[in-house]
Design an enzyme around this catalytic site. Structure first.
Site, PDB file in Angstrom:
ATOM      1  N   ASP A  43       0.818  -1.217   0.000  1.00 10.79           N
ATOM      2  CA  ASP A  43       0.000   0.000   0.000  1.00 10.79           C
ATOM      3  C   ASP A  43       0.854   1.271   0.000  1.00 10.79           C
ATOM      4  O   ASP A  43       0.351   2.355   0.286  1.00 10.79           O
ATOM      5  CB  ASP A  43      -0.966  -0.008   1.194  1.00 10.79           C
ATOM      6  CG  ASP A  43      -0.222  -0.042   2.510  1.00 10.79           C
ATOM      7  OD1 ASP A  43       1.015  -0.242   2.478  1.00 10.79           O
ATOM      8  OD2 ASP A  43      -0.861   0.121   3.562  1.00 10.79           O
ATOM      9  N   HIS A 246      23.288   3.774 -19.130  1.00  8.04           N
ATOM     10  CA  HIS A 246      22.198   4.004 -18.176  1.00  8.04           C
ATOM     11  C   HIS A 246      22.496   3.371 -16.816  1.00  8.04           C
ATOM     12  O   HIS A 246      21.612   2.820 -16.167  1.00  8.04           O
ATOM     13  CB  HIS A 246      20.875   3.460 -18.739  1.00  8.04           C
ATOM     14  CG  HIS A 246      20.395   4.201 -19.941  1.00  8.04           C
ATOM     15  ND1 HIS A 246      19.533   3.678 -20.856  1.00  8.04           N
ATOM     16  CD2 HIS A 246      20.677   5.465 -20.374  1.00  8.04           C
ATOM     17  CE1 HIS A 246      19.296   4.572 -21.813  1.00  8.04           C
ATOM     18  NE2 HIS A 246      19.988   5.664 -21.543  1.00  8.04           N
ATOM     19  N   ASP A 263      25.686  12.074 -14.120  1.00 10.98           N
ATOM     20  CA  ASP A 263      24.613  12.622 -14.963  1.00 10.98           C
ATOM     21  C   ASP A 263      23.418  12.794 -14.039  1.00 10.98           C
ATOM     22  O   ASP A 263      22.774  11.805 -13.655  1.00 10.98           O
ATOM     23  CB  ASP A 263      24.319  11.643 -16.105  1.00 10.98           C
ATOM     24  CG  ASP A 263      23.272  12.170 -17.084  1.00 10.98           C
ATOM     25  OD1 ASP A 263      22.552  13.135 -16.744  1.00 10.98           O
ATOM     26  OD2 ASP A 263      23.166  11.601 -18.196  1.00 10.98           O
ATOM     27  N   ASP A 274      19.375  18.777 -16.764  1.00 11.31           N
ATOM     28  CA  ASP A 274      20.019  17.525 -17.180  1.00 11.31           C
ATOM     29  C   ASP A 274      21.490  17.844 -17.432  1.00 11.31           C
ATOM     30  O   ASP A 274      21.836  18.398 -18.485  1.00 11.31           O
ATOM     31  CB  ASP A 274      19.315  17.010 -18.448  1.00 11.31           C
ATOM     32  CG  ASP A 274      19.819  15.644 -18.887  1.00 11.31           C
ATOM     33  OD1 ASP A 274      20.627  15.047 -18.174  1.00 11.31           O
ATOM     34  OD2 ASP A 274      19.382  15.193 -19.968  1.00 11.31           O
ATOM     35  N   HIS A 353      25.358   7.252 -28.942  1.00  8.58           N
ATOM     36  CA  HIS A 353      24.081   7.948 -28.755  1.00  8.58           C
ATOM     37  C   HIS A 353      24.115   9.281 -29.499  1.00  8.58           C
ATOM     38  O   HIS A 353      25.140   9.685 -30.037  1.00  8.58           O
ATOM     39  CB  HIS A 353      23.775   8.143 -27.258  1.00  8.58           C
ATOM     40  CG  HIS A 353      24.796   8.919 -26.482  1.00  8.58           C
ATOM     41  ND1 HIS A 353      24.887  10.283 -26.538  1.00  8.58           N
ATOM     42  CD2 HIS A 353      25.775   8.510 -25.620  1.00  8.58           C
ATOM     43  CE1 HIS A 353      25.858  10.687 -25.726  1.00  8.58           C
ATOM     44  NE2 HIS A 353      26.420   9.624 -25.169  1.00  8.58           N
ATOM     45  N   HIS A 357      18.684  16.184 -26.918  1.00  4.31           N
ATOM     46  CA  HIS A 357      17.237  15.939 -26.931  1.00  4.31           C
ATOM     47  C   HIS A 357      16.577  17.200 -26.394  1.00  4.31           C
ATOM     48  O   HIS A 357      17.220  18.020 -25.734  1.00  4.31           O
ATOM     49  CB  HIS A 357      16.886  14.713 -26.071  1.00  4.31           C
ATOM     50  CG  HIS A 357      17.464  14.743 -24.683  1.00  4.31           C
ATOM     51  ND1 HIS A 357      16.887  15.435 -23.642  1.00  4.31           N
ATOM     52  CD2 HIS A 357      18.600  14.199 -24.170  1.00  4.31           C
ATOM     53  CE1 HIS A 357      17.628  15.293 -22.549  1.00  4.31           C
ATOM     54  NE2 HIS A 357      18.687  14.551 -22.843  1.00  4.31           N
ATOM     55  N   HIS A 364      13.418  13.901 -21.386  1.00  4.47           N
ATOM     56  CA  HIS A 364      13.427  13.754 -22.850  1.00  4.47           C
ATOM     57  C   HIS A 364      12.087  14.340 -23.284  1.00  4.47           C
ATOM     58  O   HIS A 364      11.078  13.668 -23.304  1.00  4.47           O
ATOM     59  CB  HIS A 364      13.566  12.289 -23.258  1.00  4.47           C
ATOM     60  CG  HIS A 364      14.899  11.718 -22.861  1.00  4.47           C
ATOM     61  ND1 HIS A 364      15.174  10.385 -22.834  1.00  4.47           N
ATOM     62  CD2 HIS A 364      16.052  12.326 -22.449  1.00  4.47           C
ATOM     63  CE1 HIS A 364      16.430  10.188 -22.429  1.00  4.47           C
ATOM     64  NE2 HIS A 364      16.982  11.354 -22.199  1.00  4.47           N
ATOM     65  N   GLU A 387      25.297  16.947 -25.360  1.00  7.46           N
ATOM     66  CA  GLU A 387      25.888  15.933 -24.498  1.00  7.46           C
ATOM     67  C   GLU A 387      26.683  14.877 -25.254  1.00  7.46           C
ATOM     68  O   GLU A 387      26.353  13.690 -25.237  1.00  7.46           O
ATOM     69  CB  GLU A 387      24.805  15.251 -23.669  1.00  7.46           C
ATOM     70  CG  GLU A 387      23.602  14.733 -24.437  1.00  7.46           C
ATOM     71  CD  GLU A 387      22.630  13.999 -23.512  1.00  7.46           C
ATOM     72  OE1 GLU A 387      23.060  13.088 -22.805  1.00  7.46           O
ATOM     73  OE2 GLU A 387      21.438  14.369 -23.497  1.00  7.46           O
ATOM     74  N   TYR A 391      33.262   6.668 -25.079  1.00  5.60           N
ATOM     75  CA  TYR A 391      33.235   5.521 -24.159  1.00  5.60           C
ATOM     76  C   TYR A 391      34.158   4.442 -24.712  1.00  5.60           C
ATOM     77  O   TYR A 391      33.903   3.911 -25.799  1.00  5.60           O
ATOM     78  CB  TYR A 391      31.805   4.992 -24.028  1.00  5.60           C
ATOM     79  CG  TYR A 391      30.802   6.106 -23.779  1.00  5.60           C
ATOM     80  CD1 TYR A 391      30.571   6.593 -22.494  1.00  5.60           C
ATOM     81  CD2 TYR A 391      30.120   6.698 -24.849  1.00  5.60           C
ATOM     82  CE1 TYR A 391      29.672   7.641 -22.287  1.00  5.60           C
ATOM     83  CE2 TYR A 391      29.221   7.731 -24.644  1.00  5.60           C
ATOM     84  CZ  TYR A 391      29.003   8.204 -23.373  1.00  5.60           C
ATOM     85  OH  TYR A 391      28.124   9.229 -23.176  1.00  5.60           O
ATOM     86  N   ARG A 408      31.334  11.890 -20.590  1.00  6.36           N
ATOM     87  CA  ARG A 408      30.237  12.645 -21.218  1.00  6.36           C
ATOM     88  C   ARG A 408      30.222  14.011 -20.562  1.00  6.36           C
ATOM     89  O   ARG A 408      30.480  14.127 -19.350  1.00  6.36           O
ATOM     90  CB  ARG A 408      28.897  11.923 -21.045  1.00  6.36           C
ATOM     91  CG  ARG A 408      27.730  12.655 -21.669  1.00  6.36           C
ATOM     92  CD  ARG A 408      26.457  11.805 -21.854  1.00  6.36           C
ATOM     93  NE  ARG A 408      25.870  11.347 -20.604  1.00  6.36           N
ATOM     94  CZ  ARG A 408      25.942  10.118 -20.131  1.00  6.36           C
ATOM     95  NH1 ARG A 408      26.606   9.195 -20.819  1.00  6.36           N
ATOM     96  NH2 ARG A 408      25.392   9.777 -18.996  1.00  6.36           N
ATOM     97  N   GLU A 410      27.566  17.326 -20.468  1.00  6.37           N
ATOM     98  CA  GLU A 410      26.211  17.673 -20.882  1.00  6.37           C
ATOM     99  C   GLU A 410      25.777  19.002 -20.272  1.00  6.37           C
ATOM    100  O   GLU A 410      25.873  19.209 -19.057  1.00  6.37           O
ATOM    101  CB  GLU A 410      25.237  16.576 -20.434  1.00  6.37           C
ATOM    102  CG  GLU A 410      23.793  16.885 -20.752  1.00  6.37           C
ATOM    103  CD  GLU A 410      22.844  15.725 -20.451  1.00  6.37           C
ATOM    104  OE1 GLU A 410      23.182  14.885 -19.586  1.00  6.37           O
ATOM    105  OE2 GLU A 410      21.777  15.673 -21.068  1.00  6.37           O
TER     106      GLU A 410
HETATM  107  N1  GLY Z   1      20.009  11.899 -18.278  1.00  3.80           N
HETATM  108  C1  GLY Z   1      19.427  11.413 -19.441  1.00  3.80           C
HETATM  109  C2  GLY Z   1      20.056  11.985 -20.620  1.00  3.80           C
HETATM  110  O1  GLY Z   1      21.096  12.585 -20.515  1.00  3.80           O
HETATM  111  O2  GLY Z   1      19.527  11.942 -21.688  1.00  3.80           O
HETATM  112 MN    MN Z   2      20.366  14.326 -21.561  1.00  7.25          MN
HETATM  113 MN    MN Z   3      21.782  13.479 -18.758  1.00 11.51          MN
END
Ligand code: GLY
Ligand code: MN
Ligand code: MN
Length: 440
Positions: A43, A246, A263, A274, A353, A357, A364, A387, A391, A408, A410
């Protein structure tokens, strides 16, 4: 009673958005439910988060709410919400109830959610078109079809049912992709709080022993700054974990010599930041880490510089990709000319990637990336991330000193009338700035 920590004038901000949608629809009825509460175990619920489309048009934060908008010469905006319930409020806290909700949020009419099934067939009668989002929840779809059938059942009394159904999300996406001043104010706040959290994390990393200790510093700064929640699960990835895009377990030990990729961004009044930074646990980059870092930084600079009104969506990505791919060639990780590496896709082994975005109520965020099969043109008010990453998993042809480097960087970038503004610029980024901060 105090009901909210912020001071938004809900009528002034949200009613004009409903008016804009009604004007765009011209005729017909839009129906939009908010998100349900979801159980986490037995619950106990997950922290409640409203549906982003519903919030965009209403500002209303409570579950069990549905908005109806009737377009036409005299548009009507209607909210169905939970009743006041002093007994339940002892347990769960304040709820507006229809009378206060109408007043505070500027709806024309508000009713108890218990009246939804009885009122919808009347509201949909003689509406030429229905705007809603089907396909996400079978129970909701069945309910909407039930209302349409209830209208059809009255045709012998001269009532017409909607003859067209449009995807409401597609209409709202075009509104949401360009942010107004209220949205940008929330996004700046989210960016500032998140920048402070990254600085705090950098300071803490030198003496922390595990990824989760650093994650705790981020969460502390988010809440301390007034953010309601993280905008997404924070990634705090040391060493080889940074090559897991991820990664969210955040429970590994920190080792001297590791890079730490964070991140993380908070959500403030519904709006996300982000940010990614990658820095050495020890406070000093090794020569190999630094070489890769400088390439990613240059790639990000190229992406940001390519962000301006009139540019197409893919231009920042393409600019970053050229810099990254050239770096891969220079490091001996890819072979051949730059054009060949871009064409044959060899770079994907180290950069898999895209470079950005949309960002807004959703991390996103809503909005098409192509229009008429062409990459979309950037417009002032759009917010996107920049970003790029690099890698390097161990494998054939990878020199030992590059193994397990994952980087990365960003930032969140607003398209302005004559270029761009980096909303997250307060987060240290150059090698010199990060090393200075960590070694002060
Ligand atoms: N944190 C998700 C992205 O960078 O797209
Ligand atoms: Mn992002
Ligand atoms: Mn991110």
């Amino acid at each position: 009673m105090k009901t909210t920590t912020n001071s938004i004038d809900f009528r002034a901000v949200f009613a004009p958005r409903r008016a804009r949608l009604a004007a765009a629809m011209q005729t017909g009825a839009a129906i939009l439910p908010t998100a349900p509460e979801r159980l986490r175990n037995r619950d106990a619920h997950y922290l409640y988060r409203y549906d982003s489309y519903f919030y965009y048009l209403s500002g209303f934060p409570e579950p069990e709410s549905v908005m109806v908008l009737l377009a036409g010469d005299t548009p009507r905006s209607i909210l169905f919400c939970r009743d006041k319930d002093l007994e339940r409020e002892i347990w769960d806290g304040f709820r507006f109830g229809p009378d206060a909700a109408r007043e505070v949020f500027g709806f024309d009419e508000c009713y108890s959610i218990a009246e939804l099934d009885a009122r919808m067939p009347q509201l949909l009668a003689d509406q030429p078109a229905l705007y809603c989002h089907l396909g996400a929840d079978a129970d909701w779809d069945a309910r909407v079809l039930g209302w349409i059938n209830a209208v059809r059942a009255q045709v012998r009394s001269g009532v017409a049912a909607p003859s067209a159904v449009h995807d409401l999300h597609r209409w709202l996406d075009d509104m949401r992709v360009v942010k107004d001043e209220h949205e940008l104010a929330a996004m700046r706040r989210a960016a500032d709080i998140s920048s402070r959290a990254h600085v705090r994390a950098m300071r803490a990393a030198k003496t922390a022993h595990h990824e989760y200790e650093v994650e705790a510093e981020l969460l502390y700064e988010f809440r301390r700054g007034g953010a309601q929640a993280p905008a997404y699960t924070s990634i705090v990835a040391a060493g080889a974990n940074a090559c897991v895009l991820h990664y969210v377990s955040n429970d590994a030990p920190l080792c001297q010599g590791d890079l730490l990729l964070i991140d993380a961004g908070c959500e403030f009044n519904g709006y996300a930041a982000d940010i990614t930074r990658t820095f050495p646990v020890s406070g000093r980059y090794t020569p190999a880490q630094r070489d890769v870092y400088e390439v990613v930084l240059a790639a990000q600079a190229a992406a940001i510089t390519a962000t301006r009104p009139g540019a197409r969506w893919n231009e920042p990505h393409d600019a970053a990709l050229r810099v990254l791919a050239q770096g891969m060639i220079d490091f001996g990780l890819c072979s051949g000319s730059l054009d060949k590496v871009l064409e044959n896709g060899d770079y994907r082994r180290f950069y898999m990637h895209r470079t950005g975005h949309w960002l807004g109520l959703d991390v996103h965020d809503a909005g098409e990336y192509k229009c008429d099969k062409q990459w979309r043109l950037l417009e002032p008010g759009m917010v996107l991330t920049a970003e790029p990453g690099f890698y390097i998993r161990p494998g054939e042809g990878v020199p030992a000193h590059f193994e397990n480097i994952g980087i990365r960087i960003e930032d969140d970038v607003l398209v302005t009338a004559d270029g761009y503004e980096v909303l997250t610029a307060a987060t240290p980024k150059s090698v010199a700035a990060i090393e200075a901060l960590m070694c002060e």
